[in-house]
Design an enzyme around this catalytic site. Structure first.
Site, short mmCIF file in Angstrom:
data_model
loop_
_atom_site.label_atom_id
_atom_site.label_comp_id
_atom_site.label_asym_id
_atom_site.label_seq_id
_atom_site.Cartn_x
_atom_site.Cartn_y
_atom_site.Cartn_z
N SER A 77 2.91 -4.35 3.28
CA SER A 77 3.81 -3.23 3.52
C SER A 77 2.99 -1.98 3.24
O SER A 77 2.14 -1.98 2.34
CB SER A 77 5.01 -3.25 2.56
OG SER A 77 5.75 -4.42 2.72
N CYS A 78 3.23 -0.93 4.01
CA CYS A 78 2.56 0.35 3.78
C CYS A 78 3.62 1.44 3.87
O CYS A 78 4.30 1.54 4.88
CB CYS A 78 1.45 0.60 4.80
SG CYS A 78 0.55 2.14 4.52
N VAL A 79 3.76 2.19 2.80
CA VAL A 79 4.78 3.23 2.77
C VAL A 79 4.19 4.56 2.30
O VAL A 79 3.28 4.59 1.48
CB VAL A 79 5.97 2.83 1.87
CG1 VAL A 79 6.70 1.64 2.43
CG2 VAL A 79 5.52 2.55 0.46
N VAL A 91 0.86 -1.18 0.00
CA VAL A 91 0.00 0.00 0.00
C VAL A 91 0.90 1.23 0.00
O VAL A 91 1.76 1.37 0.87
CB VAL A 91 -0.92 0.01 1.24
CG1 VAL A 91 -1.81 1.25 1.25
CG2 VAL A 91 -1.76 -1.26 1.31
#
Length: 129
Positions: A107-109, A76
């Protein structure tokens, strides 16, 4: 052998890439931004954007003959990590509504900018079996 996946139920690629590739036992989607494939519109609200991006991922995975339950990993990308709680709640709702047995790895960045200046982009990996 790699097979290209395409559906009219998700936005068409806006560059030199495909919506997804099917590797036989695994499907990898391109990042899906929150464009409604029927209208071309992008919702203003980040929660609605998260839902539309997830629905676009779902349409592609289903075109490959899989379901949301087959998604094992997502990435994401958000323009503002302050939106994390709202996005996370919608993400949880989506996977529960679609009978995912657990939640995928994720994963969220935070990123500086996304295509069409949207607030979110989501990509997924789904596996058969």
């Amino acid at each position: 052998m790699t097979k290209v996946i395409h559906t009219d139920n998700a936005p068409a690629a806006i560059g030199p890439y495909v919506q997804a590739v099917n590797l036989g036992n695994m499907v990898l989607t391109s990042g899906q931004i929150p464009v409604n494939p029927q209208t071309g519109e992008v919702p203003a609200d980040i929660v609605a954007q998260a839902r539309q991006s997830l629905e676009n991922v779902k349409a592609i995975v289903e075109q490959a003959g899989l379901s949301v339950a087959n998604i094992v990993k997502t990435t994401v990308f958000v323009k503002d990590l302050n939106d994390f709680a709202a996005v996370n709640a919608e993400y949880e709702r989506f996977f529960k509504e679609n009978d995912h047995p657990n939640f995928p790895a994720r994963s969220c960045v935070e990123v500086a900018r996304l295509p069409k200046d949207v607030g979110i982009e989501i990509e997924a990996i789904a596996v058969r079996g």
